[in-house]
Every structure is written in structure tokens, then in C-alpha cells.
Design an enzyme around this catalytic site. Structure first.
Site, PDB file in Angstrom:
ATOM      1  N   ARG A   1       6.974 -11.988  77.395  1.00  0.00           N
ATOM      2  CA  ARG A   1       5.799 -11.292  76.846  1.00  0.00           C
ATOM      3  C   ARG A   1       4.790 -10.982  77.954  1.00  0.00           C
ATOM      4  NH1 ARG A   1       6.570 -12.051  71.177  1.00  0.00           N
ATOM      5  NH2 ARG A   1       8.711 -12.799  71.279  1.00  0.00           N
TER       6      ARG A   1
ATOM      7  N   ASP B   1      12.009 -10.907  68.363  1.00  0.00           N
ATOM      8  CA  ASP B   1      12.120 -12.198  69.040  1.00  0.00           C
ATOM      9  C   ASP B   1      13.548 -12.717  68.940  1.00  0.00           C
ATOM     10  OD1 ASP B   1      11.586 -14.523  70.308  1.00  0.00           O
ATOM     11  OD2 ASP B   1      10.062 -15.232  68.901  1.00  0.00           O
ATOM     12  N   ASP B   2      14.224 -12.822  70.069  1.00  0.00           N
ATOM     13  CA  ASP B   2      15.595 -13.365  70.129  1.00  0.00           C
ATOM     14  C   ASP B   2      16.625 -12.459  69.450  1.00  0.00           C
ATOM     15  OD1 ASP B   2      14.179 -15.465  71.230  1.00  0.00           O
ATOM     16  OD2 ASP B   2      14.956 -17.010  69.880  1.00  0.00           O
TER      17      ASP B   2
ATOM     18  N   HIS C   1       2.016 -15.862  71.815  1.00  0.00           N
ATOM     19  CA  HIS C   1       2.708 -16.763  72.743  1.00  0.00           C
ATOM     20  C   HIS C   1       2.279 -16.614  74.202  1.00  0.00           C
ATOM     21  CE1 HIS C   1       6.564 -19.420  72.871  1.00  0.00           C
ATOM     22  NE2 HIS C   1       5.433 -20.079  73.005  1.00  0.00           N
TER      23      HIS C   1
ATOM     24  N   SER D   1       5.671 -19.693  68.846  1.00  0.00           N
ATOM     25  CA  SER D   1       6.965 -19.559  68.165  1.00  0.00           C
ATOM     26  C   SER D   1       6.886 -20.134  66.755  1.00  0.00           C
ATOM     27  CB  SER D   1       8.066 -20.262  68.959  1.00  0.00           C
ATOM     28  OG  SER D   1       8.280 -19.582  70.175  1.00  0.00           O
TER      29      SER D   1
ATOM     30  N   ASP E   1      12.631  -9.540  73.031  1.00  0.00           N
ATOM     31  CA  ASP E   1      12.039 -10.293  74.153  1.00  0.00           C
ATOM     32  C   ASP E   1      13.070 -11.027  75.012  1.00  0.00           C
ATOM     33  OD1 ASP E   1      12.671 -12.308  72.290  1.00  0.00           O
ATOM     34  OD2 ASP E   1      10.984 -13.555  72.918  1.00  0.00           O
ATOM     35  N   ASN E   2      14.261 -11.242  74.468  1.00  0.00           N
ATOM     36  CA  ASN E   2      15.350 -11.893  75.214  1.00  0.00           C
ATOM     37  C   ASN E   2      16.586 -11.857  74.336  1.00  0.00           C
ATOM     38  OD1 ASN E   2      13.285 -14.569  74.509  1.00  0.00           O
ATOM     39  ND2 ASN E   2      15.289 -14.534  73.550  1.00  0.00           N
TER      40      ASN E   2
HETATM   41 MG    MG Z   1      12.303 -15.072  72.242  1.00  0.00          MG
END
Ligand code: MG
Length: 467
Positions: A76, A32-33, A131, A154, A284-285
Site C-alpha cells: 500500500r 486484498d490478497d 493499513h 487487516s 495488493d499481493n
Molecule cells: Mg494483502
């Protein structure tokens, strides 16, 4: 004695033969991130990620791999459904992602990778951040997963205003928050088993669950979706990793994620599954740059999370699977949108044919290093089409602030054009030099906008009534 040796050899041959003939297992490790520049194999000069680096050396390192959207919830939805999130209503101009007061989630009529593989007899598990809706009707078991263990949204949510406090401290690379400032539940299937979640052990516990699932299902094909809550802020590590890097908490966190990857690979090897399993490692990003030392690095790319610059959507991606995946560096386009088609092709599963899909089958790239079938990508964010890439050219018509993506969308006065092969940092706008290229790309965007007309309406905007 001779007979015994021959017999042992025969058994070994059969088990190896069996491995090659079975349908492959799939493991998706989804951070995540995590930024493109946060992994050793992708150029991080200071974060030690020996396990992921080893995967990249033995498997395929993809340098142009895109997520379907630059923020959590839509990204997602894109991975699991193989559809741009605009189609499933999982992106919104009103609310960026789902929140604890959201009334909806991924609609049950959406078909996920887990459902496709379950229909082929796969065991399926979701471990980690979900999420895609926290209410019972939206949890993983309603979307093809046999079991779920994780934080359903989150890890910074339900924060009683502490989010602001966290951003004030983001200049301190070792700032370690209190776990109870973030009142997030830990859910087992549909039941809350802990609240607030002790996030200091969350990476460790996700890993233990993942390893248990692998051991339990070693006799049948399986799909494990391990979506780490880290390194999304607030950052937490277990005691063994706190301060270990002597660099920063963010580095400690990534080193623990890398340890987790090592545990998964070890479990596959110990259970003789490594030759017949594909492990995908990705994010995811891009990094959440607003959080300074607590956010990651997009490496050479412009901007980060929440933007449709390369820093928001190009993620460090490795496919590992000795025995299946042909080793190498893939400098072609791929996307999380393609996992559905790829896994279906490798398992004999069936991609839904009653709806519009956006994925390509990458299986021949994995097994034969064939050319990637993905030649284009649409950049969506917050339910708006920002840009389009085909071959080396990328056009932008809209953008978000590179650091604080929460600011309103900027509609450009005139389109910008970048050569994202030669100019990976999107520094030199070539629009004036190549007006005909700009027009061709804009025409493609027009067609795509028509194609998504009539999609499922926004599922993120509606809130639950206040108690
Ligand atoms: Mg993220």
C-alpha cells in the site's frame, strides 16, 4: 421544435466536449490478497467476474503488472507514494506489516498520490482497508484524503487466537466464521463507529460509500481509492452472495467484489463521467496459499503472497477508461509504483522532486499503446532485496517458503535465473547456462542497494507500550 432539437444537440456536444477537456478522474480498486488466477479475464475457469472482464475487454489488460511488495502494508505504501517501501521505512525484517499495537505508520513527510492530486484541486476519498497506521496521526486525512471510511488494518486482526481456528477450518470451502471473533473497528474519518465491524456487509458498504462519493463530486475532478478488505481472510459476504456461486465462499466473495466493480462503472455512466475517468483494478499481493480453499489462485505463477516469486507480486490489473485508454492487452511491465507518475502526467500534477522516486509514467501506454517505459523491477520483501528483473530475465538471491511465507528468509547458495517470459512458472533455473546475464543482474542489485542506503528507518517494528 427545430430550435429545441438544435439547442439540445448543442448542449450535448458541449457536455461531451467538456468531458474530454476536463482533467480525468481516477478510481483505484485495490483488492486484498486477490490472486492473478482469480478473475475470468485472467484465466479463472470458475469464478464469474463479468464486470471486470468487460473492463478488460474495453480497456487494457496488463499481464506483467507488479506490486511494490508482496504483503499488505508495504504494498500500500508503494502504491500511494511511488517508492519502494524500503525508502519510506514501511517494510521490516522484524514485523511483516503494521498491527493494532504498532506505534507508527506512513510518515507525514511522505507524499501520496492523494496529496499530489489534492494540490491540483481534486476531491479525494479513501474507502476500505488502510493499513498505513491506525493512530490518528497516520490515518488517511493526514495523507491527502478529504475523508475516510473503512477498517484501518487487516480484517483478521484482534482475533484472540481465532486465527489458528480459522486455519484449522481452511479445508472447508464454505466455512463461515463469526464476525465478533475478529474485533476490528470500522472508522469514519478518525472516529470508530462500529466494533467489531459487521464484515458480512463490508464489501456492500464500501461500495455504497464509493458510489456516494462519485455522485457528490461529479462536477469536479476526483480521486477515489477503494481498497477492499476482501478477499483477505476471514472471508465474508453479504446474504445476497452467500452460497450464490455454488462453488465456495472464496468464489462468492470475488463475485461480490465483481458486483461492486459493476456498481462503480454504473455510477460513472449514470453521472456521465465514464468518458473522463480512469478506473484501475488490481490487488495488493498474490493469494494467501496457507489458507487453502479460503485463499485464491496465482494462476500459472509459482507461489503466492509474501514471496517474490511471480505468484506473490504479479497481480491481475486492468485500466479502464473509454475515451482515454486505448483498448488492448499489454504484455509489458508496469507496477503500482507507476500510478503516481501516471496520474500526475494525466492531471498536470507534480511528482515530488526532492526525494528518490521509483515510478514511471505509463500515460502514453494508456492513451497511445506506446511501449512501456518500465524495463526493470526490484523484488523486495521484509526489507530485503530478493531479486531483480530486466527484460525477460529475473535473478533470485533470496526466497521465502512458497506456501508459508512466515518462515525465515532463505538465502540461496547460488543465484537462480529464470526467463519469466518463456517460463512464467519459474521452473527452469538457467543460471548455469547464462552466467554473464546473472552477473549483470547482480551488479544492478548492488547499485540499487547503494541507492537505498540512508532510507527512513523501519517504521513497522516499534510497538505501543502495553496498557
Ligand atoms: Mg494483502
Amino acid at each position: 421544435m427545430k430550435k429545441l432539437i438544435l439547442f439540445t444537440l448543442l448542449i450535448q456536444c458541449l457536455s461531451v466536449f467538456g468531458q474530454y477537456n476536463d482533467r480525468p478522474n481516477f478510481v483505484v480498486v485495490f483488492c486484498d490478497d486477490l490472486g492473478y488466477g482469480d478473475i475470468g479475464a485472467f484465466g479463472s475457469p470458475m469464478i464469474r467476474t463479468p464486470n471486470i472482464d468487460q473492463m478488460a475487454a474495453e480497456g487494457q489488460k496488463w499481464t506483467q503488472f507488479y506490486v511494490g511488495d508482496p504483503v499488505c502494508t508495504p504494498s500500500r505504501a508503494a502504491l500511494l507514494t511511488g517508492r519502494y517501501p524500503i525508502r519510506s521505512g514501511m517494510t521490516s525484517s522484524e514485523r511483516h506489516v503494521l498491527f493494532p499495537d504498532s506505534a507508527n505508520g506512513l510518515k507525514q513527510e511522505e507524499v501520496t498520490i492523494a496529496e499530489v492530486l489534492k494540490a491540483e484541486g481534486y476531491a479525494t476519498a479513501a474507502v476500505g482497508k488502510w493499513h498505513l497506521g491506525h493512530l490518528p496521526e497516520f490515518l488517511p486525512q493526514e495523507q491527502g484524503f478529504d475523508s475516510y471510511f473503512g477498517i484501518p488494518y487487516s480484517n483478521d486482526m484482534n482475533n484472540n487466537g481465532f486465527f489458528g481456528e480459522y486455519s484449522k477450518n481452511a479445508d472447508d470451502p464454505n466455512y463461515f466464521s463469526e464476525i465478533d471473533y475478529f474485533d476490528v473497528p470500522l472508522i469514519e474519518n478518525t472516529t470508530t463507529i462500529e466494533r467489531p465491524t459487521d464484515q458480512t456487509t463490508i464489501t456492500k458498504r464500501y461500495t455504497e460509500r464509493a458510489v456516494q462519493f462519485i455522485e457528490k463530486n461529479k462536477e469536479k475532478p476526483f480521486f477515489l481509492y477503494l481498497a477492499h478488505s476482501m478477499p483477505h481472510i476471514p472471508l465474508f459476504t453479504s446474504k445476497a452472495f452467500k452460497g450464490r456461486s455454488k462453488a465456495s465462499l472464496y468464489v462468492d466473495v470475488i463475485e461480490e467484489v465483481d458486483w461492486s466493480v459493476g456498481q462503480i462503472i454504473d455510477a460513472l455512466k449514470v453521472n456521465n463521467l465514464d468518458k473522463n475517468t480512469i478506473v484501475v483494478f488490481t490487488s495488493d499481493n498474490g493469494p494467501w496459499l496457507l489458507f487453502k480453499t479460503h485463499g485464491g489462485s496465482a494462476g500459472p505463477f509459482r507461489a503466492g503472497k509474501g514471496t517474490t516469486f511471480e505468484g506473490g507480486q504479479r497481480v491481475p490489473t486492468v485500466f479502464w477508461g473509454p475515451g482515454i485508454v486505448k483498448s488492448g492487452v499489454i504484455n509489458e511491465m508496469g507496477s503500482t509504483l507507476d500510478l503516481m507518475n501516471t496520474f500526475a502526467a494525466l492531471s498536470g500534477g507534480k511528482v515530488p522532486d526532492d526525494r528518490k522516486m521509483d515510478g514511471y509514467d505509463l500515460s502514453k501506454v494508456l492513451t497511445q499503446k506506446a511501449d512501456s517505459p518500465r524495463k526493470e523491477f526490484y523484488y523486495w520483501a521484509f526489507a530485503e532485496l530478493h531479486g531483480y528483473r530486466t527484460e525477460q530475465y529475473k535473478v533470485h538471491i533470496k526466497q521465502r517458503d512458497p506456501i508459508n511465507y512466515g518462515q525465515p528468509t532463505i538465502t540461496l547458495d547460488k543465484p537462480e535465473l529464470y526467463d519469466v517470459r518463456a517460463d512464467i512458472s519459474e521452473k527452469y533455473d538457467l543460471a548455469d547456462n547464462f552466467p554473464e546475464v546473472v552477473q549483470t543482474l547482480l551488479d544492478k542489485m548492488e547499485v540499487h542497494l547503494k541507492d537505498v542506503e540512508g532510507s527512513t528507518p523501519d517504521q513497522l517494528a516499534e510497538r505501543l507500550p502495553k496498557e
